[in-house]
Design an enzyme around this catalytic site. Structure first.
Site, mmCIF file in Angstrom:
data_model
loop_
_atom_site.group_PDB
_atom_site.id
_atom_site.type_symbol
_atom_site.label_atom_id
_atom_site.label_comp_id
_atom_site.label_asym_id
_atom_site.label_seq_id
_atom_site.Cartn_x
_atom_site.Cartn_y
_atom_site.Cartn_z
ATOM 1 N N ASN A 197 43.608 28.366 39.972
ATOM 2 C CA ASN A 197 43.801 29.712 40.514
ATOM 3 C C ASN A 197 42.665 29.969 41.502
ATOM 4 O O ASN A 197 41.538 30.231 41.111
ATOM 5 C CB ASN A 197 43.780 30.746 39.385
ATOM 6 N N LYS A 203 42.234 32.406 43.474
ATOM 7 C CA LYS A 203 41.926 33.831 43.633
ATOM 8 C C LYS A 203 41.800 34.154 45.137
ATOM 9 O O LYS A 203 42.487 33.549 45.951
ATOM 10 C CB LYS A 203 40.686 34.203 42.823
ATOM 11 N N GLY A 249 34.567 34.502 34.449
ATOM 12 C CA GLY A 249 33.539 34.808 35.429
ATOM 13 C C GLY A 249 32.217 35.225 34.836
ATOM 14 O O GLY A 249 31.320 35.649 35.558
#
Length: 248
Positions: free
Chosen positions: A9, A11, A172
């Site tokens: 991913n 982002k 994160g």
């Protein structure tokens, strides 16, 4: 026997040049590892990446999908539009979409359904925040997230779906669920489906999506109910992403 799957991913990162370089690096290092691999890229990079991955083992996906088929929904991208570019996967219900942009269990269910109208595999993200985990609400939160999709789409829809368990507290933050913590929730999810349909439960790919990196991937993927990973930051570097993929 379930196939393993690793999904990157990206982002909101990258340029056309960096996307090309990253895809080329991934393709060069795929080797003979048995397992599925995909990248979910920003919408504007989908046409370019689609051309790069044609006739390769690297599948293409989107990071979201509209909850309607078409119409006056400015800024949205429909399942049919994504299908035109060969998207095989679409992430639905990512924690960032839920927390930053107001996606609800019901709108996530609608996105899930829209993906399947175009034979796109929804990667349904579920998971709890740190506060919910500390209140021992993990399983209740996951029940609500899954219940909403089953209510809207039906249990049989999960024959063509993927689940990604993402402990929100590990995204994160540098924190990662231990192998046993992740396995506990993955086993819970599989058992949730087994109570309703044993065949779906046995075949359902359930990915781990919380700060999975090259140094912890092998331990996580060795767990019996963890079938791969939904990879964030580490998917932006070809070497790191490939090390994770080769850990399956």
């Amino acid at each position: 026997m379930r196939r393993s799957l690793v999904v990157g991913n990206w982002k909101m990162n990258g340029t056309l040049a960096s996307a090309k370089s990253l895809v080329e690096g991934i393709l060069a290092g795929l080797g003979n590892t048995e397992g599925d691999i995909a990248v979910c890229v920003p919408y504007v990079q989908i046409p370019s990446v689609s051309e790069l991955v044609k006739e390769t083992r690297l599948a293409l996906g989107s990071q979201n999908i509209a909850d309607k088929a078409s119409g006056a929904y400015t800024g949205e991208v429909s399942a049919a539009m994504l299908a035109e570019f060969g998207c095989k996967y679409a992430i639905v219900g990512h924690s960032e979409r839920r927390s930053y942009y107001g996606d609800t269990n019901e709108s996530v269910a609608a996105r899930f359904i829209q993906a399947q109208t175009q034979n796109i595999v929804p990667v349904l993200c579920v998971g709890e925040t740190l506060e919910q985990r500390e209140r021992n609400e993990t399983f209740g939160v996951i029940d609500e997230q899954l219940d909403a999709v089953i209510k809207a789409a039906g249990i049989e829809a999960f024959h063509g779906a993927v689940i990604a368990y993402e402990p929100v507290w590990a995204i994160g933050t540098g924190k990662t669920a231990t192998d046993d913590q992740a396995q506990e929730v993955h086993a819970y999810i599989r058992n949730y489906f087994a109570k309703q349909n044993q065949d779906i439960a046995a075949k359902l790919q359930i990915l781990y999506g919380g700060s999975c990196k090259p140094d912890n991937a092998k331990g996580l993927f060795a767990m019996p109910d963890i079938d791969g990973g939904l990879i964030g930051g580490a998917s932006l570097d070809a070497d790191s992403f490939l090390k994770i993929y080769h850990s399956i």
